[in-house]
Design an enzyme around this catalytic site. Structure first.
Site, PDB file in Angstrom:
ATOM      1  N   GLU A 228       0.826  -1.208   0.000  1.00  0.00           N
ATOM      2  CA  GLU A 228       0.000   0.000   0.000  1.00  0.00           C
ATOM      3  C   GLU A 228       0.862   1.260   0.000  1.00  0.00           C
ATOM      4  O   GLU A 228       0.502   2.271  -0.602  1.00  0.00           O
ATOM      5  CB  GLU A 228      -0.927   0.002   1.223  1.00  0.00           C
ATOM      6  CG  GLU A 228      -2.030  -1.033   1.167  1.00  0.00           C
ATOM      7  CD  GLU A 228      -3.108  -0.672   0.155  1.00  0.00           C
ATOM      8  OE1 GLU A 228      -4.209  -0.296   0.561  1.00  0.00           O
ATOM      9  OE2 GLU A 228      -2.831  -0.780  -1.064  1.00  0.00           O
TER      10      GLU A 228
ATOM     11  N   THR B  30      -7.171   8.661  -5.997  1.00  0.00           N
ATOM     12  CA  THR B  30      -7.171   8.729  -4.538  1.00  0.00           C
ATOM     13  C   THR B  30      -6.488   9.999  -4.048  1.00  0.00           C
ATOM     14  O   THR B  30      -6.921  10.617  -3.070  1.00  0.00           O
ATOM     15  CB  THR B  30      -6.464   7.490  -3.955  1.00  0.00           C
ATOM     16  OG1 THR B  30      -7.158   6.314  -4.372  1.00  0.00           O
ATOM     17  CG2 THR B  30      -6.441   7.543  -2.434  1.00  0.00           C
TER      18      THR B  30
END
Length: 319
Positions: free
Chosen positions: A132, A185
């Site tokens: 991530e 994002t």
């Protein structure tokens, strides 16, 4: 290529934030998800020999989340041989359904299985978070933890990391609708205010605590009352075409609650029965019917298990 040489793992998509649980709450879906193959190799280090289901991902293990996760585990254990990986993407990037997390979780689980399970599934969360970090610049756990562990997972703390698996204390079905529009994002996070008014924060804390209580008490009414985002959804809603109409349609169709999945553009709604979840799906699809926006839609139960070993035909290495 001998398929029996490979450990083959599936890790599911996830819904993070869950309205009131920004960056600390997520749950797993039955579908979609990613698959990772792992086997021992005579070639030193980590190599990625095949990627299917998507174009444009790097085969460089230092740039692809599955390679980064595998290397972190191999380094931690001082593995004396190479590891070859293959990836099949079963979900789109940038959907708000934890695409990079599913790949990271599948890689962590597959490599751990290949090495004889030296780590518990909960311990693998730390390694999957490194994927991530590569994908988004932040090593968050609200997607990778439920993708690995299944069910609902609360991230109580990041320093030190404290993961609280809640499992599936109450039967819930999730309708996920992914409008096929691009939403980065980074943009969805950049518009968020850095400070939160006290009264909004108090209401948000109350909703999150009540949602946890509703899950554990199996109180659908309390779950429904708590699925409300006081802070972040109002700032992000305009980024998703027809979001407000879709959410209202879901509630009118009987959903317990609905909101933005992760940073969007996917929309999720929770229901008490599969029949109701299908009705919610139909209602949201109707909102988008004349918009010209294509959708990917899923109706799944919230599963007890996250990442798991599977049996699938092997991929063919790219030339």
């Amino acid at each position: 290529m001998n398929e029996s040489d490979y450990i083959k793992v599936f890790a599911p998509a996830t819904v993070a934030n869950v309205c009131c649980g920004f960056d600390v709450l997520g749950f797993a879906l039955d579908q979609p998800g990613d698959e990772v193959w792992a086997r021992k190799s005579d070639t030193p280090g980590v190599t990625i020999s095949a990627i299917e289901g998507i174009s444009g991902l790097s085969f460089n293990p230092e740039e692809n989340v599955i390679g980064v996760v595998a290397q972190k585990i191999a380094t931690a254990l001082d593995v004396p041989f190479g590891i070859e990986l293959q990836l099949r993407k079963g979900m789109p990037v940038g959907s708000g359904l934890g695409s990079s997390a599913a790949s990271s979780a599948a890689a962590a689980y597959a490599v751990n299985e290949l090495l004889g399970k030296p780590f518990t599934t909960e311990e693998l969360v730390v390694f999957a978070m490194e994927g991530e970090r590569v994908a988004s610049g932040s090593a968050h756990a609200d997607n990778v933890a439920p993708s690995l562990l299944g069910g609902f997972v609360l991230v109580r703390s990041y320093d030190p990391l404290d993961i609280v698996p809640l499992g599936v204390p109450v039967e819930l079905y999730c309708t996920c609708v992914h409008p096929l529009v691009e939403l980065k994002t980074s943009l969805a996070r950049s518009i968020l205010k850095k400070e939160v008014p006290m009264q909004k924060a108090i209401r948000q804390w109350g909703n999150l605590a009540a949602l946890m209580a509703g899950l554990l008490k199996r109180d659908y009414n309390l779950i429904s009352r708590s699925l409300h985002d006081e802070i972040f959804e109002p700032e992000r809603a305009f980024l998703i075409p027809l979001f407000k109409q879709a959410k209202q349609a879901a509630l009118d169709a009987g959903a317990l609650g609905a909101g933005i999945s992760g940073s969007g553009p996917s929309i999720f709604a929770l229901s008490a029965t599969e029949e109701r979840a299908q009705q919610v799906k139909n209602a949201i699809e109707q909102v988008y019917a004349s918009s010209g926006i294509e959708l990917n839609t899923y109706v799944t139960q919230v599963p007890e298990q996250g990442a798991r070993v599977i049996q699938q035909p092997s991929l063919h290495a790219h030339a």
